[in-house]
Design a protein around this motif. Structure first.
Motif, PDB file in Angstrom:
ATOM      1  N   LEU A  91       2.858   3.309  -9.042  1.00 21.98           N
ATOM      2  CA  LEU A  91       4.268   2.879  -9.097  1.00 21.98           C
ATOM      3  C   LEU A  91       4.855   2.627  -7.707  1.00 21.98           C
ATOM      4  CD1 LEU A  91       5.828   5.101 -11.930  1.00 21.98           C
ATOM      5  CD2 LEU A  91       4.729   2.865 -12.088  1.00 21.98           C
ATOM      6  N   LYS A 131       4.312   4.906  -4.652  1.00 29.66           N
ATOM      7  CA  LYS A 131       4.646   6.063  -3.810  1.00 29.66           C
ATOM      8  C   LYS A 131       4.075   5.885  -2.389  1.00 29.66           C
ATOM      9  CE  LYS A 131       2.846   8.971  -6.799  1.00 29.66           C
ATOM     10  NZ  LYS A 131       2.452   7.981  -7.838  1.00 29.66           N
ATOM     11  N   THR A 132       2.816   5.448  -2.315  1.00 28.12           N
ATOM     12  CA  THR A 132       2.219   5.233  -0.987  1.00 28.12           C
ATOM     13  C   THR A 132       2.995   4.138  -0.249  1.00 28.12           C
ATOM     14  OG1 THR A 132       0.082   5.776  -1.965  1.00 28.12           O
ATOM     15  CG2 THR A 132       0.050   4.738   0.201  1.00 28.12           C
ATOM     16  N   THR A 133       3.306   3.080  -0.980  1.00 26.38           N
ATOM     17  CA  THR A 133       4.048   1.968  -0.392  1.00 26.38           C
ATOM     18  C   THR A 133       5.378   2.461   0.171  1.00 26.38           C
ATOM     19  OG1 THR A 133       3.053   0.536  -2.050  1.00 26.38           O
ATOM     20  CG2 THR A 133       4.991  -0.323  -0.927  1.00 26.38           C
ATOM     21  N   ASP A 181      -0.418  12.849  -0.222  1.00 28.99           N
ATOM     22  CA  ASP A 181      -0.563  12.424  -1.618  1.00 28.99           C
ATOM     23  C   ASP A 181      -1.096  13.600  -2.442  1.00 28.99           C
ATOM     24  OD1 ASP A 181      -0.449  10.663  -3.686  1.00 28.99           O
ATOM     25  OD2 ASP A 181      -2.139   9.419  -3.058  1.00 28.99           O
ATOM     26  N   ARG A 230       1.368  -4.920  -0.070  1.00 30.78           N
ATOM     27  CA  ARG A 230       2.435  -3.911  -0.013  1.00 30.78           C
ATOM     28  C   ARG A 230       3.696  -4.469   0.618  1.00 30.78           C
ATOM     29  NH1 ARG A 230       0.318   0.950  -1.206  1.00 30.78           N
ATOM     30  NH2 ARG A 230      -1.831   1.290  -0.626  1.00 30.78           N
ATOM     31  N   PRO A 231       4.844  -4.262  -0.038  1.00 33.41           N
ATOM     32  CA  PRO A 231       6.108  -4.618   0.614  1.00 33.41           C
ATOM     33  C   PRO A 231       6.255  -3.815   1.908  1.00 33.41           C
ATOM     34  CG  PRO A 231       6.442  -3.997  -1.698  1.00 33.41           C
ATOM     35  CD  PRO A 231       5.023  -3.695  -1.373  1.00 33.41           C
ATOM     36  N   ALA A 272       4.143   8.345 -11.939  1.00 38.46           N
ATOM     37  CA  ALA A 272       2.780   8.026 -12.356  1.00 38.46           C
ATOM     38  C   ALA A 272       2.046   7.239 -11.262  1.00 38.46           C
ATOM     39  CB  ALA A 272       2.848   7.208 -13.649  1.00 38.46           C
ATOM     40  N   ASN A 327      -0.689  -6.433 -10.365  1.00 39.97           N
ATOM     41  CA  ASN A 327      -1.425  -7.126  -9.300  1.00 39.97           C
ATOM     42  C   ASN A 327      -2.887  -7.328  -9.674  1.00 39.97           C
ATOM     43  OD1 ASN A 327       0.724  -7.474  -7.568  1.00 39.97           O
ATOM     44  ND2 ASN A 327       0.376  -5.571  -6.454  1.00 39.97           N
ATOM     45  N   ASP A 341      -5.044   4.115 -11.781  1.00 30.66           N
ATOM     46  CA  ASP A 341      -5.567   4.590 -10.499  1.00 30.66           C
ATOM     47  C   ASP A 341      -6.206   3.435  -9.749  1.00 30.66           C
ATOM     48  OD1 ASP A 341      -4.856   7.323 -10.615  1.00 30.66           O
ATOM     49  OD2 ASP A 341      -6.430   7.647 -12.112  1.00 30.66           O
ATOM     50  N   ARG A 401       0.644  -1.810  -9.775  1.00 35.28           N
ATOM     51  CA  ARG A 401      -0.788  -1.908  -9.442  1.00 35.28           C
ATOM     52  C   ARG A 401      -1.532  -2.675 -10.529  1.00 35.28           C
ATOM     53  NH1 ARG A 401      -2.802   3.337  -8.003  1.00 35.28           N
ATOM     54  NH2 ARG A 401      -2.599   2.652  -5.841  1.00 35.28           N
TER      55      ARG A 401
HETATM   56  N1  LIG Z   1       8.201  -1.804  -5.943  1.00 39.10           N
HETATM   57  C1  LIG Z   1       7.128  -2.534  -5.651  1.00 39.10           C
HETATM   58  N2  LIG Z   1       7.263  -3.812  -5.298  1.00 39.10           N
HETATM   59  C2  LIG Z   1       6.175  -4.575  -5.030  1.00 39.10           C
HETATM   60  N3  LIG Z   1       4.906  -4.119  -5.083  1.00 39.10           N
HETATM   61  C3  LIG Z   1       4.719  -2.843  -5.410  1.00 39.10           C
HETATM   62  C4  LIG Z   1       5.813  -1.986  -5.704  1.00 39.10           C
HETATM   63  N4  LIG Z   1       5.340  -0.771  -6.004  1.00 39.10           N
HETATM   64  C5  LIG Z   1       4.005  -0.852  -5.898  1.00 39.10           C
HETATM   65  N5  LIG Z   1       3.632  -2.096  -5.539  1.00 39.10           N
HETATM   66  C6  LIG Z   1       2.255  -2.546  -5.367  1.00 39.10           C
HETATM   67  O1  LIG Z   1       1.414  -1.813  -6.247  1.00 39.10           O
HETATM   68  C7  LIG Z   1       0.244  -1.358  -5.588  1.00 39.10           C
HETATM   69  C8  LIG Z   1       0.131   0.134  -5.772  1.00 39.10           C
HETATM   70  O2  LIG Z   1       1.176   0.792  -5.075  1.00 39.10           O
HETATM   71  P1  LIG Z   1       0.976   2.215  -4.384  1.00 39.10           P
HETATM   72  O3  LIG Z   1      -0.402   2.360  -3.818  1.00 39.10           O
HETATM   73  O4  LIG Z   1       2.103   2.417  -3.448  1.00 39.10           O
HETATM   74  O5  LIG Z   1       1.130   3.173  -5.635  1.00 39.10           O
HETATM   75  P2  LIG Z   1       1.084   4.762  -5.688  1.00 39.10           P
HETATM   76  O6  LIG Z   1       2.218   5.208  -6.528  1.00 39.10           O
HETATM   77  O7  LIG Z   1       0.991   5.340  -4.320  1.00 39.10           O
HETATM   78  O8  LIG Z   1      -0.252   5.020  -6.463  1.00 39.10           O
HETATM   79  P3  LIG Z   1      -1.215   6.294  -6.321  1.00 39.10           P
HETATM   80  O9  LIG Z   1      -0.406   7.454  -6.751  1.00 39.10           O
HETATM   81  O10 LIG Z   1      -2.352   5.957  -7.257  1.00 39.10           O
HETATM   82  O11 LIG Z   1      -1.653   6.346  -4.881  1.00 39.10           O
HETATM   83  C9  LIG Z   1       0.365  -1.808  -4.130  1.00 39.10           C
HETATM   84  O12 LIG Z   1      -0.425  -2.970  -3.968  1.00 39.10           O
HETATM   85  C10 LIG Z   1       1.794  -2.213  -3.951  1.00 39.10           C
HETATM   86  O13 LIG Z   1       1.876  -3.355  -3.162  1.00 39.10           O
END
Ligand SMILES: Nc1ncnc2c1ncn2[C@@H]1O[C@H](COP(=O)(O)OP(=O)(O)OP(=O)(O)O)[C@@H](O)[C@H]1O
Length: 363
Positions: free
Chosen positions: A81, A83-85, A128, A39-40, A78, A239, A26, A236
């Motif tokens: 991974l 999803k927000t991106t 979300d 974020r891409p 999970a 990073n 998280d 996440r």
């Molecule tokens: N496929 C990817 N390529 C490069 N960076 C990624 C990728 N997926 C995620 N990231 C990086 O990982 C971090 C977390 O991604 P993100 O917030 O989109 O995850 P999430 O699935 O929405 O998480 P949550 O469900 O906790 O909100 C971001 O900084 C994003 O840049």
């Protein structure tokens, strides 16, 4: 918390009492601050998830070619991974604005009506944790998704009236960690559903190289591989570990991240070669050393590591199970041969007829 008094301090999540962990998936405060920069911005830059990318690319191109709003998209997977991106990428690829909210923030149908009625045509609404929306809001969403219309109820009791409200066409991007929790009528209203998988180490290496470039950090391929191997399949976490290793490289070396520097840094933070942290190892160690590999009941195991039952079950176990180090059985938790191997311990010689301790610890 009594894992080890000399260990680096951890803060606690006030909601669960569980520790904020370097390898937790998280987002923590620092993640939120830096993630925007990492974020891409388009599908091209988005690493991995080849199948999802390919399918989504088709959905978005087709919608663009028709000059239409893209179908509603459901993303499951999970935390951390991407999803927000991906939802932001969908908006960017469609040249549309995005509104971000979450299920728990929508307590009343009126909250949802207010958001929906203020959307612009073609806007992407990212919802979300969609599985945590209230029931009345969920029912309002059905109609909004299907007919771009909601009925706003004015008044109470017998005098209540439903005022229909037309909505501009929009794209709902719903995200959930568990698609199975969504009621079928909601799930069925998404035109495209994508399940996001954990990332392979080679994909995480690409994420790390990309982030290192953006953060202006020098890193050798072996250094990236070392971090990727400990990142639990999650960008996440990759990073976050990169940022901690960068700090170490700056303070203890010349800033360049080599394999050795990455390994030393993550040793300081107690993230081992497979991505297990102190809590994970405490659970495994107790299971192996105190209970001969199990089976042992969850409560007994939790007492042995001085943690809450929920912390062991929800924070440590999922990754241990995923890694094939621990199995949950009806008789209790058992360690797999890989667990003995990982901690460098030798299993007690197939104790008289395997599972000689069941009666004692199988509660
Ligand atoms: N496929 C990817 N390529 C490069 N960076 C990624 C990728 N997926 C995620 N990231 C990086 O990982 C971090 C977390 O991604 P993100 O917030 O989109 O995850 P999430 O699935 O929405 O998480 P949550 O469900 O906790 O909100 C971001 O900084 C994003 O840049």
């Amino acid at each position: 918390m009594n894992w080890d008094d000399t260990a680096p301090p951890t803060t606690e999540d006030p909601a669960t009492g569980a520790p904020d962990r370097l390898v937790g998936a998280d987002a923590d405060g620092e993640d939120t601050a830096v993630e925007a920069a990492l974020r891409p911005k388009d599908l091209e830059e988005f690493v991995g998830q080849e199948r999802v990318r390919e399918q989504l690319d088709l959905v978005l191109r087709a919608a663009r070619a028709r000059g239409a709003t893209a179908d509603h998209v459901l993303l499951s997977g999970a935390p951390g991974l991407g999803k927000t991106t991906l939802s932001m990428i969908i908006a960017a690829e469609m040249g549309a604005p995005i509104r971000i909210t979450s299920g728990p923030a929508i307590q009343h149908a009126g909250d949802l009506a207010a958001i929906l009625s203020s959307l612009q045509e073609g806007e992407v609404l990212f919802l979300d944790e969609i599985h945590r929306m209230s029931r009345p809001a969920e029912e309002m969403l059905y109609m909004a998704m299907e007919d771009f219309r909601v009925d706003v109820i004015v008044g109470k009791g017998p005098g209540a009236t439903a005022i229909p409200l037309e909505l501009p066409p929009f794209t709902l991007v719903g995200a959930t960690t568990r698609a199975g929790l969504l009621p079928p009528p909601l799930r069925d209203r998404f035109g495209f559903t994508a399940h996001m998988e954990f990332y392979a180490p080679a994909e995480l290496e690409r994420v790390i190289h990309r982030s290192a470039g953006l953060l202006d950090v020098e890193i050798e391929p072996e250094g990236a591989a070392e971090i990727a191997g400990r990142s639990r399949g999650t960008p996440r976490i990759a990073n976050r570990l990169l940022r901690r290793v960068r700090d170490y490289a700056q303070v203890k070396a010349d800033g360049l991240i080599t394999r050795e520097i990455a390994s030393q840094a993550l040793g300081v933070y107690e993230v081992d070669a497979r991505g297990l942290d102190r809590l994970d190892r405490a659970v495994l160690t107790a299971l192996l050393k105190l209970f001969g590999g199990g089976p042992v009941g969850l409560s007994t195991l939790a007492v042995a590591v001085g943690e809450e039952r929920e912390t062991v079950e929800e924070v440590a176990e999922p990754f241990l199970v995923r890694e094939g180090l621990l199995a949950r059985t009806p008789r209790g938790r058992i360690a797999t041969p890989a667990a003995w191997d990982h901690l460098g311990l030798v299993p007690p010689q197939q104790q008289a007829g395997a599972g000689g301790q069941q009666g004692l610890f199988g509660a």
